[in-house]
Write a protein that holds these residues in place. Structure first.
Motif, PDB file in Angstrom:
ATOM      1  N   ARG A   1      -9.846  -5.786  -2.594  1.00 52.82           N
ATOM      2  CA  ARG A   1      -9.103  -5.843  -1.556  1.00 52.82           C
ATOM      3  C   ARG A   1      -9.770  -5.146  -0.225  1.00 52.82           C
ATOM      4  NH1 ARG A   1      -3.601  -3.071  -2.437  1.00 52.82           N
ATOM      5  NH2 ARG A   1      -4.690  -1.883  -3.604  1.00 52.82           N
ATOM      6  N   LEU A   2     -10.687  -4.408  -0.591  1.00 49.19           N
ATOM      7  CA  LEU A   2     -11.517  -3.881   0.464  1.00 49.19           C
ATOM      8  C   LEU A   2     -12.093  -4.783   1.384  1.00 49.19           C
ATOM      9  CD1 LEU A   2     -13.315  -1.109  -1.609  1.00 49.19           C
ATOM     10  CD2 LEU A   2     -11.486  -0.727   0.000  1.00 49.19           C
ATOM     11  N   PHE A   3     -12.191  -6.234   0.904  1.00 48.98           N
ATOM     12  CA  PHE A   3     -12.573  -6.990   1.821  1.00 48.98           C
ATOM     13  C   PHE A   3     -11.955  -7.947   2.673  1.00 48.98           C
ATOM     14  CE2 PHE A   3     -15.572  -5.955  -1.407  1.00 48.98           C
ATOM     15  CZ  PHE A   3     -16.795  -5.812  -0.892  1.00 48.98           C
ATOM     16  N   SER A   4     -10.243  -7.601   2.435  1.00 55.41           N
ATOM     17  CA  SER A   4      -9.573  -8.431   2.987  1.00 55.41           C
ATOM     18  C   SER A   4      -9.735  -8.281   4.651  1.00 55.41           C
ATOM     19  CB  SER A   4      -8.084  -7.467   2.917  1.00 55.41           C
ATOM     20  OG  SER A   4      -6.938  -8.228   3.523  1.00 55.41           O
ATOM     21  N   ALA A   5      -9.193  -9.279   5.153  1.00 55.87           N
ATOM     22  CA  ALA A   5      -9.180  -9.319   6.596  1.00 55.87           C
ATOM     23  C   ALA A   5      -8.070  -8.366   7.316  1.00 55.87           C
ATOM     24  CB  ALA A   5      -9.007 -10.806   7.314  1.00 55.87           C
ATOM     25  N   ASP A   6      -7.254  -8.051   6.624  1.00 55.41           N
ATOM     26  CA  ASP A   6      -6.111  -7.171   7.048  1.00 55.41           C
ATOM     27  C   ASP A   6      -6.433  -5.748   6.962  1.00 55.41           C
ATOM     28  OD1 ASP A   6      -3.611  -6.598   8.030  1.00 55.41           O
ATOM     29  OD2 ASP A   6      -2.906  -6.292   5.782  1.00 55.41           O
ATOM     30  N   LYS A   7      -6.243  -4.999   7.989  1.00 59.36           N
ATOM     31  CA  LYS A   7      -6.773  -3.631   8.073  1.00 59.36           C
ATOM     32  C   LYS A   7      -5.979  -2.874   7.274  1.00 59.36           C
ATOM     33  CE  LYS A   7      -6.853   0.494  11.062  1.00 59.36           C
ATOM     34  NZ  LYS A   7      -6.530   0.820  12.681  1.00 59.36           N
ATOM     35  N   ALA A   8      -4.850  -3.137   7.185  1.00 57.58           N
ATOM     36  CA  ALA A   8      -3.483  -2.183   6.545  1.00 57.58           C
ATOM     37  C   ALA A   8      -3.811  -2.604   4.947  1.00 57.58           C
ATOM     38  CB  ALA A   8      -2.336  -2.570   6.746  1.00 57.58           C
ATOM     39  N   THR A   9      -4.339  -3.618   4.585  1.00 57.19           N
ATOM     40  CA  THR A   9      -4.390  -3.937   3.121  1.00 57.19           C
ATOM     41  C   THR A   9      -5.811  -3.384   2.727  1.00 57.19           C
ATOM     42  OG1 THR A   9      -3.626  -6.172   3.363  1.00 57.19           O
ATOM     43  CG2 THR A   9      -5.024  -5.719   1.351  1.00 57.19           C
ATOM     44  N   ARG A  10      -6.826  -3.027   3.437  1.00 54.34           N
ATOM     45  CA  ARG A  10      -8.009  -2.514   3.121  1.00 54.34           C
ATOM     46  C   ARG A  10      -7.674  -1.163   3.070  1.00 54.34           C
ATOM     47  NH1 ARG A  10      -9.921  -5.294   7.769  1.00 54.34           N
ATOM     48  NH2 ARG A  10     -10.591  -3.507   8.633  1.00 54.34           N
ATOM     49  N   LEU A  11      -6.979  -0.489   4.040  1.00 50.75           N
ATOM     50  CA  LEU A  11      -6.849   0.958   3.935  1.00 50.75           C
ATOM     51  C   LEU A  11      -6.030   1.353   2.703  1.00 50.75           C
ATOM     52  CD1 LEU A  11      -6.816   3.837   5.300  1.00 50.75           C
ATOM     53  CD2 LEU A  11      -4.557   2.987   6.694  1.00 50.75           C
ATOM     54  N   ALA A  12      -5.107   0.499   2.496  1.00 48.56           N
ATOM     55  CA  ALA A  12      -4.206   0.535   1.080  1.00 48.56           C
ATOM     56  C   ALA A  12      -5.048   0.830  -0.083  1.00 48.56           C
ATOM     57  CB  ALA A  12      -3.059  -0.210   0.937  1.00 48.56           C
TER      58      ALA A  12
END
Length: 532
Positions: free
Chosen positions: A117-128
């Motif tokens: 999930r660190l490679f997700s386009a969504d910043k909130a997902t990467r932070l989580a």
């Protein structure tokens, strides 16, 4: 069908058009093999590649949707399959068997998918994802973290990834890498690092240190002290916040009592049950929305806010008109009578709703919290209740000081006979004043319902504290009630970790007794003829 399986099928559809999967063939062969360590290494290598195909392959493996024949691995899509090594679509060979996984590999897969999930386009997902990894990061995730760090463009997430990489490097066999990692963690708020650093500083039975390099031990001690200092600051801020939160709850519970007891002189032992009525009114409003307007359930507080005030105020007015109006100036009889009324109200609620507690769920916009100082979470419901308490205080002040009702209330409080002589309907003012105090108690019950379960005994937990707040602040003094509520909340939260919850209550009670002996009028004394 689960969302994870649906995502896998969508990937299979698009994968059928791909020329070749971007995954090393040796990793795929290891997945089909029998060596558990090789399979775990293959999963970590696939995850470290950090591409969408890797996420889909690992999801399919976790769901046991991958098939293998010898060293070939296939993703199945209906009647067709895709050879992951060549990217060719073909009919699944009849000899192919599903790749099964054990609990150990399943845990590795879950960790790897979480890291992807660190490679997700969504910043909130990467932070989580980075925040979750902070709780349990493993050395096998180092390649994944390094790649995510190089691709990350958000400064906050990049800093967190740097901390995660340094945490993993603490276990390196290279002294230079370990020392660099320790230096990088000096600003980390992660308390999970303390055992690792303490182990480095520990002495063995023969007097030697677990960490032989003295330079690394010095850095470990510095970083450990920095982490301890950060934790202490976070605890201080947390105690301050939760002290204010407790103070706001005490304020809402005591504010209505400050009117009925402070201004009217009525010792209302049923005040806690008015809190309970406000909480149960909130519960009923939630049930109405849940059954008739389920799409708008999050908006039930819009109905509960006026309803809890009006229902509690109506009950208070009924009590005043039928019982309490005959007991003015007789404090002992009022105390005994309202205590009996409290028992009746509790039993009535038990008969209607049952003896078990009921749950009032927070609306979605009050769920969760904001993270500060790295690890301290300030919950939204408590933040909102603090501001709600201040809003209620301001509304009560405006009512008492800027309205005709407030003028009459102050007149009756200061000199009932003179107010009666100039035409003030003192009986009506008594009724409205008691109703106002009861309605505010209902609002306090609404706030309490957002912090825990609601039960028939809810009010019993706050009646003594409410009287302590009113007496300490000064009878009839709104400002004193506010200061006393927040003061007692803070003192209680700072005493609890040291003395325990029960002893903290005892210490506060002893303090109030001594304080009232020295200053009977409380923090703020009444002035003028009303004192007489």
């Amino acid at each position: 069908m689960s969302m994870q399986k649906l995502g896998t099928l969508i990937f299979l559809f698009f994968l059928s058009f791909a020329a070749k999967a971007d995954v090393d063939a040796s990793w795929l062969s290891a997945l089909a093999g029998d060596d558990p360590d090789a399979r775990i290494a293959a999963v970590n290598n696939i995850a470290a590649s950090g591409n969408p195909q890797a996420a889909a392959i690992l999801s399919a493996l976790k769901d046991e949707n991958l098939y293998a024949k010898e060293s070939s691995v296939y993703l199945v899509n209906g009647d067709m399959a895709t050879d992951l090594a060549s990217g060719k679509s073909l009919t699944l060979p009849p000899e192919a068997e599903a790749i099964t996984i054990n609990n150990r590999l399943r845990g590795v897969l879950e960790t790897a998918l979480s890291g992807l999930r660190l490679f997700s386009a969504d910043k909130a997902t990467r932070l989580a994802a980075a925040t979750d990894l902070e709780k349990d990061v493993t050395p096998e995730q180092l390649p994944l973290l390094n790649k995510a760090y190089l691709q990350e463009n958000d400064a906050a997430i990049k800093s967190l990834l740097q901390m995660l990489i340094a945490t993993v490097n603490l276990q390196s066999t290279d002294p230079v890498v370990r020392k660099t990692a320790i230096k990088a963690l000096v600003d980390s708020p992660n308390a999970n690092l303390k055992p690792v650093l303490q182990k480095m500083l520990a002495q063995n039975a023969d007097g030697s240190y677990s960490e032989p390099d003295p330079g690394i031990r010095v850095e470990a001690a510095t970083t450990l002290n920095a982490i301890n200092a950060h934790i202490a600051r976070a605890e201080l801020v947390g105690n301050l916040f939760y002290g204010v939160s407790l103070g706001s709850v005490l304020l809402l519970a005591a504010l209505g009592l400050a009117i009925t007891f402070g201004l009217m002189g009525i010792i209302n032992m049923a005040h806690g049950e008015l809190l309970m009525i406000g909480a149960y009114t909130t519960y009923v409003c939630q049930m109405l929305f849940r059954h008739f307007l389920p799409a708008y359930e999050d908006a039930y507080l819009l109905l509960a806010l006026p309803a809890s005030f009006l229902v509690a105020a109506a009950v208070g007015i009924l009590l005043e008109r039928t019982v309490i109006r005959w007991l003015y100036g007789r404090p002992l009889e009022t105390l005994l009578c309202t205590w009996g009324i409290s028992l009746v109200l509790m039993q009535t609620v038990r008969s209607i709703f049952g003896a078990q507690n009921v749950e009032v769920s927070n609306p979605s916009w009050m769920s969760g919290g904001v993270t500060v100082m790295g690890s301290l979470v300030l919950s939204y419901n408590r933040i909102i209740i603090i501001f709600f308490a201040l809003f209620v205080v301001m509304a009560v002040w405006l009512i008492l000081n800027k309205t005709r009702l407030g003028l009459f209330v102050r007149a009756v409080t200061q000199n009932r006979r003179m107010a009666d002589c100039v035409g003030v309907a003192t009986g009506k003012i008594d009724m409205l004043t008691f109703g106002l105090g009861s309605g505010i108690a209902g609002l306090g019950g609404l706030a309490l319902s957002q912090l825990g379960n609601v039960g028939p005994d809810l009010g019993q937990s706050y009646i003594v504290d409410s009287f302590m707040v009113v007496v300490l602040g000064g009878v009839g003094q709104l400002a004193g009630t506010v200061i006393a509520a927040f003061g007692l909340g803070e003192v209680n939260k700072f005493l609890e970790p040291v003395a325990g919850a029960v002893m903290a209550k005892i210490v506060i009670l002893i303090f109030i007794i001594i304080f009232i002996q020295r200053r009977p009028q409380g923090l703020f004394a009444l002035k003028g003829r009303s004192v007489e």
